[in-house]
Design a protein around this motif. Sequence first.
Motif, mmCIF file in Angstrom:
data_model
loop_
_atom_site.group_PDB
_atom_site.id
_atom_site.type_symbol
_atom_site.label_atom_id
_atom_site.label_comp_id
_atom_site.label_asym_id
_atom_site.label_seq_id
_atom_site.Cartn_x
_atom_site.Cartn_y
_atom_site.Cartn_z
ATOM 1 N N ILE A 12 0.691 -1.286 0.047
ATOM 2 C CA ILE A 12 0.109 -0.105 -0.161
ATOM 3 C C ILE A 12 0.882 1.031 -0.130
ATOM 4 O O ILE A 12 1.761 1.557 0.893
ATOM 5 N N ASP A 13 0.657 2.137 -0.919
ATOM 6 C CA ASP A 13 1.588 3.316 -1.046
ATOM 7 C C ASP A 13 0.707 4.311 -0.034
ATOM 8 O O ASP A 13 -0.146 5.026 -0.223
ATOM 9 N N LYS A 14 1.353 4.546 1.050
ATOM 10 C CA LYS A 14 1.095 5.371 2.234
ATOM 11 C C LYS A 14 0.971 6.830 1.803
ATOM 12 O O LYS A 14 -0.151 7.686 2.104
ATOM 13 N N PHE A 62 -13.992 6.060 -4.114
ATOM 14 C CA PHE A 62 -13.616 4.918 -4.601
ATOM 15 C C PHE A 62 -12.173 4.740 -4.861
ATOM 16 O O PHE A 62 -11.827 3.722 -4.758
ATOM 17 N N ASP A 63 -11.583 5.836 -4.943
ATOM 18 C CA ASP A 63 -10.300 5.802 -5.329
ATOM 19 C C ASP A 63 -9.431 5.622 -3.978
ATOM 20 O O ASP A 63 -8.360 4.602 -3.927
ATOM 21 N N ILE A 64 -10.038 5.867 -2.961
ATOM 22 C CA ILE A 64 -9.385 5.639 -1.651
ATOM 23 C C ILE A 64 -9.423 4.315 -1.381
ATOM 24 O O ILE A 64 -8.666 3.527 -0.726
ATOM 25 N N GLY A 70 -4.732 -1.556 -2.858
ATOM 26 C CA GLY A 70 -3.450 -1.816 -3.723
ATOM 27 C C GLY A 70 -3.724 -1.922 -5.316
ATOM 28 O O GLY A 70 -2.966 -2.311 -6.205
ATOM 29 N N LYS A 71 -4.990 -1.350 -5.645
ATOM 30 C CA LYS A 71 -5.324 -1.540 -7.010
ATOM 31 C C LYS A 71 -5.821 -0.136 -7.578
ATOM 32 O O LYS A 71 -6.396 -0.228 -8.487
ATOM 33 N N TYR A 72 -5.044 0.896 -7.207
ATOM 34 C CA TYR A 72 -5.461 2.306 -7.698
ATOM 35 C C TYR A 72 -4.925 2.565 -9.085
ATOM 36 O O TYR A 72 -3.861 1.827 -9.591
ATOM 37 N N GLN A 73 -5.833 3.050 -10.083
ATOM 38 C CA GLN A 73 -5.602 3.147 -11.222
ATOM 39 C C GLN A 73 -5.623 4.722 -11.642
ATOM 40 O O GLN A 73 -6.368 5.576 -10.969
#
Length: 81
Positions: A12-14, A62-64, A70-73
């Motif tokens: 996870i990118d903090k 939804f982005d959060i 770990g699937k952010y686009q």
Amino acid sequence: MSEEYLVEEKKIDKWLIFTLFLGGWFGIDKFYYTKNFVDAWKFALVKLLYNLILLGVFWNIFDIVMAFKGKYQLDCREYFA
């Protein structure tokens, strides 16, 4: 246990999550994710305009959620493709 059965965990990118909570409402997260102004400005502008009609609020939430998974686009259409 054999190495072929190990599943690599996505980290996870903090800083991305921090950026989503503070500046994600204005599209700042797009600049952080791409690290390039040329690729991100269109997505940031669309997200900012969607926030003016309150659709961007749902987009940011939804982005959060996807960042925590770990699937952010960069493009929200990629979530449904």
